[in-house]
Enzyme design. Structure first.
Site, PDB file in Angstrom:
ATOM      1  N   GLY A  15     -55.438  23.307  83.784  1.00  0.00           N
ATOM      2  CA  GLY A  15     -56.580  23.759  83.493  1.00  0.00           C
ATOM      3  C   GLY A  15     -56.788  25.079  83.127  1.00  0.00           C
ATOM      4  O   GLY A  15     -58.132  25.618  83.644  1.00  0.00           O
ATOM      5  N   SER A  17     -57.438  26.857  80.380  1.00  0.00           N
ATOM      6  CA  SER A  17     -58.048  27.206  79.193  1.00  0.00           C
ATOM      7  C   SER A  17     -59.320  27.715  79.317  1.00  0.00           C
ATOM      8  O   SER A  17     -60.049  28.380  78.463  1.00  0.00           O
ATOM      9  CB  SER A  17     -57.908  25.995  78.166  1.00  0.00           C
ATOM     10  OG  SER A  17     -58.630  24.823  78.508  1.00  0.00           O
ATOM     11  N   ASP A  66     -52.889  15.935  81.058  1.00  0.00           N
ATOM     12  CA  ASP A  66     -53.848  15.157  81.488  1.00  0.00           C
ATOM     13  C   ASP A  66     -53.719  14.612  83.133  1.00  0.00           C
ATOM     14  O   ASP A  66     -52.751  14.055  83.283  1.00  0.00           O
ATOM     15  CB  ASP A  66     -54.076  13.830  80.919  1.00  0.00           C
ATOM     16  CG  ASP A  66     -55.314  12.881  81.344  1.00  0.00           C
ATOM     17  OD1 ASP A  66     -55.812  13.327  82.389  1.00  0.00           O
ATOM     18  OD2 ASP A  66     -55.627  11.757  80.886  1.00  0.00           O
ATOM     19  N   ASN A  99     -55.056  23.625  89.378  1.00  0.00           N
ATOM     20  CA  ASN A  99     -56.468  23.945  89.360  1.00  0.00           C
ATOM     21  C   ASN A  99     -57.128  22.871  88.425  1.00  0.00           C
ATOM     22  O   ASN A  99     -58.333  22.785  88.997  1.00  0.00           O
ATOM     23  CB  ASN A  99     -56.425  25.399  88.710  1.00  0.00           C
ATOM     24  CG  ASN A  99     -57.803  25.551  87.952  1.00  0.00           C
ATOM     25  OD1 ASN A  99     -58.761  26.170  88.935  1.00  0.00           O
ATOM     26  ND2 ASN A  99     -57.943  25.430  86.732  1.00  0.00           N
ATOM     27  N   SER A 149     -62.392  22.672  97.665  1.00  0.00           N
ATOM     28  CA  SER A 149     -63.765  23.135  97.383  1.00  0.00           C
ATOM     29  C   SER A 149     -64.351  23.206  98.691  1.00  0.00           C
ATOM     30  O   SER A 149     -64.116  22.946  99.714  1.00  0.00           O
ATOM     31  CB  SER A 149     -64.411  21.774  96.855  1.00  0.00           C
ATOM     32  OG  SER A 149     -65.784  22.068  96.585  1.00  0.00           O
ATOM     33  N   TYR A 162     -66.002  13.422  95.027  1.00  0.00           N
ATOM     34  CA  TYR A 162     -65.386  14.575  94.779  1.00  0.00           C
ATOM     35  C   TYR A 162     -64.838  15.384  95.924  1.00  0.00           C
ATOM     36  O   TYR A 162     -63.568  15.715  96.030  1.00  0.00           O
ATOM     37  CB  TYR A 162     -66.353  15.404  93.941  1.00  0.00           C
ATOM     38  CG  TYR A 162     -65.690  16.849  93.839  1.00  0.00           C
ATOM     39  CD1 TYR A 162     -65.066  17.023  92.694  1.00  0.00           C
ATOM     40  CD2 TYR A 162     -66.237  18.087  94.439  1.00  0.00           C
ATOM     41  CE1 TYR A 162     -64.477  18.418  92.403  1.00  0.00           C
ATOM     42  CE2 TYR A 162     -65.536  19.179  94.431  1.00  0.00           C
ATOM     43  CZ  TYR A 162     -64.931  19.453  93.327  1.00  0.00           C
ATOM     44  OH  TYR A 162     -64.346  20.834  92.868  1.00  0.00           O
ATOM     45  N   ALA A 164     -64.292  14.146  99.185  1.00  0.00           N
ATOM     46  CA  ALA A 164     -63.271  13.338  99.845  1.00  0.00           C
ATOM     47  C   ALA A 164     -61.823  13.564  99.198  1.00  0.00           C
ATOM     48  O   ALA A 164     -60.984  13.876  99.865  1.00  0.00           O
ATOM     49  CB  ALA A 164     -63.531  12.088  99.680  1.00  0.00           C
TER      50      ALA A 164
END
Length: 257
Positions: A15, A17, A66, A99, A149, A162, A164
């Site tokens: 991730g 970009s 992905d 990330n 997070s 999210y 969890a």
């Protein structure tokens, strides 16, 4: 006496970009690290990051990935191996930064099974199995940095699925650190707080009232910017931090202390 030149360090950032991944890639490049970034749907953005890194005198490459589809990881690992050989004449890289991700905002009562599975597949399952496939390509003595997070410590309604999944990443990080210690690979988790990106539709960045509210809960009096997180990522992967291992490092400016 001729001294052997130490190979340049290489990081893989999923991730990379946009958002926090982009800032992490640029911060590492500024410290002399070459970078492979991944993207999902924005090859032009990824190419722009590669070009910017190259303008800094570093080498870079971009590959599509992905992280929510683990069945593609073996082929992706093959692509990384080919890229290392073609661009760096190397067999292995030094740093893996897990990330890439996305968020779901819904109360527990309204969260669908599909949304829950998406969070688990992208964040927890993706981190687990991508790391598994990348292990043969990481140098002994390398580093792995997983992205958690601030929401694993403080709570706001609507982020249960999210958070969890991110909580699972923190447990996984400790197990990775334990199992990879024999290879002298340290593994940590960075936990960003409220950061002004397009996460959650860019609500924290674009909603002035929400921005002010959350900044007021933060000891440093503002919300994070992508470069704040990129700087922490680069610092955690620097030469002097190898003894930090199996830890959750929160980068939130002191949110909800």
């Amino acid at each position: 006496m001729n001294m052997a030149t130490k190979p340049n360090r290489i990081a893989l950032i999923t991730g990379g970009s946009r958002g926090l991944g982009r800032s992490s890639a640029l911060s590492l490049a500024a410290r002399g690290v070459d970078v492979i970034i991944t993207y999902l749907s924005s090859p032009d953005e990824a190419a722009a990051v590669v070009k910017q890194i190259e303008s800094m005198g570093r080498r870079a490459a971009a590959l599509r990935l992905d992280v929510g589809t683990a069945s593609t990881f073996a082929d992706f690992a093959s692509d990384v191996k080919k890229t290392l050989q073609n661009t760096w004449q190397r067999e292995r890289l030094d740093y893996l930064v897990n990330n890439a991700g996305s968020g779901v905002y819904a109360p527990i009562a309204d969260t669908t099974e599909q949304e829950f599975d998406l969070m688990i597949n992208i964040h927890l399952k993706g981190t687990f199995f991508l790391t598994q496939k990348m292990l043969p390509l990481i140098e002994d003595g390398g580093r792995i940095l997983n992205t958690s997070s601030g929401l694993t410590r403080f709570t706001f309604s609507g982020y249960a699925a999210y958070a969890a999944a991110k909580g699972g990443i923190e447990v996984l990080t400790r197990f990775m650190a334990k199992e990879l210690g024999a290879r002298n690979i340290s593994v940590n988790a960075i936990a960003p707080g409220g950061t002004e990106t397009d996460f959650g539709g860019g609500a924290l960045r674009d909603n002035a009232e929400l921005n002010k509210q959350f900044a007021g809960m933060t000891a440093l009096g503002r919300n994070g910017l992508p470069d704040d997180i990129g700087g922490v990522v680069a610092a955690l992967l620097s030469e002097g931090t190898g003894w930090i291992n199996g830890q959750r490092i929160e980068a939130s400016g002191g949110a909800l202390l």
